[in-house]
Structure formats: structure tokens, C-alpha cells
Design a protein around this motif. Sequence first.
Motif, PDB file in Angstrom:
ATOM      1  N   ASP A   1      -2.132  11.612   6.758  1.00 26.92           N
ATOM      2  CA  ASP A   1      -3.505  11.207   6.639  1.00 26.92           C
ATOM      3  C   ASP A   1      -3.777   9.717   6.297  1.00 26.92           C
ATOM      4  O   ASP A   1      -4.637   9.168   6.274  1.00 26.92           O
ATOM      5  CB  ASP A   1      -4.107  12.156   5.233  1.00 26.92           C
ATOM      6  N   MET A   2      -2.576   9.226   5.720  1.00 27.78           N
ATOM      7  CA  MET A   2      -2.776   7.745   5.287  1.00 27.78           C
ATOM      8  C   MET A   2      -1.985   6.651   6.123  1.00 27.78           C
ATOM      9  O   MET A   2      -2.504   5.829   6.348  1.00 27.78           O
ATOM     10  CB  MET A   2      -2.368   7.670   3.903  1.00 27.78           C
TER      11      MET A   2
ATOM     12  N   ILE B   1       1.244   4.064  -3.082  1.00 31.79           N
ATOM     13  CA  ILE B   1       0.593   5.424  -2.781  1.00 31.79           C
ATOM     14  C   ILE B   1       1.971   6.483  -3.206  1.00 31.79           C
ATOM     15  O   ILE B   1       1.519   7.209  -3.858  1.00 31.79           O
ATOM     16  CB  ILE B   1       0.118   5.531  -1.483  1.00 31.79           C
TER      17      ILE B   1
ATOM     18  N   TYR C   1      -3.238   4.976   9.369  1.00 33.20           N
ATOM     19  CA  TYR C   1      -4.165   4.227   9.262  1.00 33.20           C
ATOM     20  C   TYR C   1      -3.668   2.910   8.495  1.00 33.20           C
ATOM     21  O   TYR C   1      -3.983   1.767   9.121  1.00 33.20           O
ATOM     22  CB  TYR C   1      -5.115   4.736   8.352  1.00 33.20           C
ATOM     23  N   LEU C   2      -2.717   2.926   7.819  1.00 32.05           N
ATOM     24  CA  LEU C   2      -2.104   1.835   7.173  1.00 32.05           C
ATOM     25  C   LEU C   2      -1.326   0.641   8.241  1.00 32.05           C
ATOM     26  O   LEU C   2      -1.233  -0.355   8.340  1.00 32.05           O
ATOM     27  CB  LEU C   2      -1.157   2.180   6.211  1.00 32.05           C
TER      28      LEU C   2
ATOM     29  N   CYS D   1       0.685  -1.197  -0.029  1.00 31.76           N
ATOM     30  CA  CYS D   1      -0.056   0.095  -0.079  1.00 31.76           C
ATOM     31  C   CYS D   1       0.735   1.338  -0.005  1.00 31.76           C
ATOM     32  O   CYS D   1       0.756   2.222  -0.752  1.00 31.76           O
ATOM     33  CB  CYS D   1      -0.713  -0.126   1.246  1.00 31.76           C
ATOM     34  N   SER D   2       1.992   1.163   0.866  1.00 31.38           N
ATOM     35  CA  SER D   2       2.689   2.354   1.003  1.00 31.38           C
ATOM     36  C   SER D   2       3.728   2.503  -0.351  1.00 31.38           C
ATOM     37  O   SER D   2       3.420   3.863  -0.761  1.00 31.38           O
ATOM     38  CB  SER D   2       3.832   2.178   1.888  1.00 31.38           C
TER      39      SER D   2
ATOM     40  N   SER E   1       0.951  14.527   3.295  1.00 30.96           N
ATOM     41  CA  SER E   1      -0.320  14.034   3.377  1.00 30.96           C
ATOM     42  C   SER E   1      -0.462  12.675   3.532  1.00 30.96           C
ATOM     43  O   SER E   1      -0.968  11.927   4.578  1.00 30.96           O
ATOM     44  CB  SER E   1      -1.070  14.272   1.988  1.00 30.96           C
ATOM     45  N   PHE E   2       0.591  12.070   3.015  1.00 27.76           N
ATOM     46  CA  PHE E   2       1.077  10.509   3.081  1.00 27.76           C
ATOM     47  C   PHE E   2       1.303  10.108   4.779  1.00 27.76           C
ATOM     48  O   PHE E   2       0.813   9.339   5.338  1.00 27.76           O
ATOM     49  CB  PHE E   2       1.898   9.729   2.264  1.00 27.76           C
TER      50      PHE E   2
END
Length: 190
Positions: A179-180, A155, A183-184, A151-152, A175-176
Motif C-alpha cells: 500500500d505504501m 514508516i 507510491y514512494l 520515508c521508508s 501493508s507497507f
Amino acid sequence: MEDKIVIAIKKSARELFRKYGYNKTSVNELAKNACIAKATFYKYFASKELILHAVLMDYIEENVSDILNKHVNEKDLATFLANTILKVSRVTYTVCNEFVGWEFLRESANAQEYLKILSDDLEFLLLRSFMQNETISATIPEERLTFLIKCSKNIVFSFAFTAVSVGDVRKNFISFQKDMLPYLVEATLL
């Protein structure tokens, strides 16, 4: 231990790719800078793409090892994973930018195929490195680490392809990170 000629070719490639970029560096120039014949270059590397791959993976592997060793004493596993993924993502982006240039990668179909190979090898390298860490391998199943890494990676590569400026890249990394990535990591540690 690596052969002296392989070391010379890799050194030549690092220097010339950084100075002129992958696209503007020829095999003749790589061989000349390494003080070998062009035929000798091809004896060790079947293509310019393969030497690029070797140079990038060497650079990334050195940095992954350093990053893992420096952050092994983080407060908690979530912080360790997030910091490691973020730093490795930045290193990967930077090295691709330095040696190849994102403009070339965005415009060339062959470069995009190559980037897929690099991406897969990076995933394998990260997974192997994480699994060698006793705390991680005892705590997190391999399939969850694979999820986090895939996923990382996807992205980061996607915003590298869509960013127009360095400022865009910076905003995307922020943002990564905010914001992301939390959660990952949380999903990985469930």
C-alpha cells in the motif's frame, strides 16, 4: 583491518546480545567473554551503547551489500528499489529485535535516542550504497533517494514501535509493501 581486540569484543557482543539481550548483558560479561579486562573494553568502546552500535551497523552493512548485489539484475529500477528497501527494512527490524528487543526500545528514553542515531546512520549507509550503484546514481537524484529512504525508514520504525505482536509486524510489513512502498518508489522515479 580491525584490531584483534575489537574483533573479540564485537564477537562477544554479538553472542551475548543475541543470547541475553542488550539490557541484560553487562560490560563485565562482554569483557569476560572477549577474554579481556573491563578497562580494555573501555579503551576501545566508551560505552555498551557504542559496541551495540558497531555490531548493528556491521550486521546491517553486510546485509545491505548482499541485498544490493543480489537484486542488481531486477527487471526494472522500480522493482529493484522496492525490493531493496523492503529487504533492508526487514533486516533492520530483525536485527534490532534480535540484539536489543523492541520492548526495551519502546520503554527506554535512552534507547529511543540511540535508535535515532541508528536510524540516521542507516539512512546514510543506504544512501551511500545506492549512490555507489552506477545505474541508480545516473538515474535518480540524491535528494529523491533521500526522500525514499527517509520515508521508508520512518514508516518501518513507526510500526515497529506500535506493533503489539509479531503478527502485527507481519501485517504492517505487508501493508507497507503493497500500500505504501509502490507510491514512494513511483514518487522517487518521477
